[in-house]
Design a protein around this motif. Sequence first.
Motif, short mmCIF file in Angstrom:
data_model
loop_
_atom_site.label_atom_id
_atom_site.label_comp_id
_atom_site.label_asym_id
_atom_site.label_seq_id
_atom_site.Cartn_x
_atom_site.Cartn_y
_atom_site.Cartn_z
N GLU A 112 0.80 -1.28 -0.05
CA GLU A 112 -0.07 0.11 -0.06
C GLU A 112 0.85 1.32 -0.02
OE1 GLU A 112 -2.65 -0.64 3.56
OE2 GLU A 112 -3.79 -1.76 2.29
N ALA A 113 0.56 2.21 -1.00
CA ALA A 113 1.45 3.57 -0.90
C ALA A 113 0.41 4.87 -0.90
CB ALA A 113 2.24 3.51 -2.14
N GLU A 114 1.00 5.66 -0.45
CA GLU A 114 0.07 6.84 -0.48
C GLU A 114 0.03 7.65 -1.93
OE1 GLU A 114 -1.79 8.52 1.94
OE2 GLU A 114 -1.58 6.87 3.27
N ARG A 115 1.16 7.52 -2.48
CA ARG A 115 1.30 8.27 -3.91
C ARG A 115 2.32 7.21 -4.69
NH1 ARG A 115 2.18 11.69 0.05
NH2 ARG A 115 4.32 10.96 0.17
N ARG A 133 7.36 4.95 -9.15
CA ARG A 133 8.17 4.99 -7.72
C ARG A 133 6.95 5.13 -6.66
NH1 ARG A 133 12.79 6.73 -5.20
NH2 ARG A 133 13.88 5.23 -6.85
N LEU A 134 6.67 4.16 -5.81
CA LEU A 134 5.66 4.39 -4.62
C LEU A 134 6.18 4.94 -3.47
CD1 LEU A 134 4.00 0.78 -5.23
CD2 LEU A 134 3.39 2.68 -6.51
N ALA A 194 10.20 4.55 -0.08
CA ALA A 194 9.88 4.41 -1.49
C ALA A 194 10.13 2.96 -1.77
CB ALA A 194 10.57 5.40 -2.16
N LEU A 195 9.47 2.66 -3.14
CA LEU A 195 9.58 1.40 -3.45
C LEU A 195 9.42 1.39 -5.06
CD1 LEU A 195 9.83 -1.71 -3.29
CD2 LEU A 195 7.33 -1.87 -2.97
N ASP A 196 10.37 0.84 -5.81
CA ASP A 196 9.89 0.99 -7.35
C ASP A 196 9.33 -0.64 -7.63
OD1 ASP A 196 11.51 3.09 -7.86
OD2 ASP A 196 13.16 2.17 -7.89
N ALA A 197 7.99 -0.29 -8.70
CA ALA A 197 7.24 -1.56 -8.88
C ALA A 197 6.62 -1.17 -10.09
CB ALA A 197 6.23 -1.61 -7.72
#
Length: 365
Positions: free
Chosen positions: A200-203, A212-213, A231-234
Amino acid sequence: MSGLDFLPSRRIALYLTRLFLTRTLAVLVLLVLVLMSLDLLGESGKILRVEGNGEAELWRYVSLRVPLLIQRFLPFSALLGTLIALVSLNQNSEIVAMKSAGLSAHQILAPMLLASLGLAGIAFAFNEAVAVDSTRTVNAWSDNDYEPLKADSGVQSNVWVRSGDDFARAKLVVGRGANVQLRGVTLYQRENDALARIVEAERGVRSGAGWRLEDVRIYDSNMNVVRRQAALDALGGVTPDRFNLAKVRADEQDVVRLKQSIAELEAAGRPTDEIRAGFWHKFSGPLSVVLMPLLAAIAAFGLARSGKVLLRAAAGMALGFAFFVVDNLSLALGNAGAYPGWLAAWAPLALFAMIGEAILVRSEE
């Protein structure tokens, strides 16, 4: 007056037009007030539950919902308004007087039909200029749980896309093309056909070939732990147009934008049956207002002392309801690709126009 004249005298034409418009608008106002009150009772708790929302947000919700109620119930209001006007004319023997003066049934209905044609044109312009924006905004706002939302013309809500075996849901998609931004992203990552992680990511913003999450929360079902990271790249290989085209709704776009969306879907090899049916229904929907006086005409002709006026009015209402049922059914079949979108939108209108005309001709005989 010549028997070839399409309209009756100017005085009678204005009288019938005024009857039709005032009754139709009165019914519309009454329906909108009642339905808006009921709708607000159901949604006000959800709106006020959000911190910072108050009376201003309630009025904003009303301002967004009222155009949608007008759009949906204008044809039905035209049906009831015509029935009220024609029953009144029949009971007061005004129809008998008009026919005694040499007017045909078509001439009596002509002013109402012309007024309904003008009303249909206004309805089309209103739908394109007001209702489309209201639909898009209220859908995005409700999908965002009535939290503050800065909605613009590019906002989409509750959008799903698939990336390999993974599924992603964006609560809001803002912008188009390279400027797309995601809000409230949920990524369901699967391994061996089983759910492995929920991210789950806000943006979410475009980054290279992926996304980029930011402000990420990860639940790992294998280890039953929750981790947080900045942050997480997906979503590698998922292009912005996938989000823009994942959820195209005809009621949220005007005719020009919807035509562009159809072309974009075709270029991407995506099905367009549902969108095409919605595109043509943007034209046939407002024109259903013109059909209502024809269907309601059964209540006008026949002697009031026969005691069948209410029965005739009920028959006219039943015809109107039947049209709405058939119209929705036809649109659903068009959405499913059972037959072409233009046929799904126009066939009910043509069918009931012939039924109404047949009843009118039979009543004259």
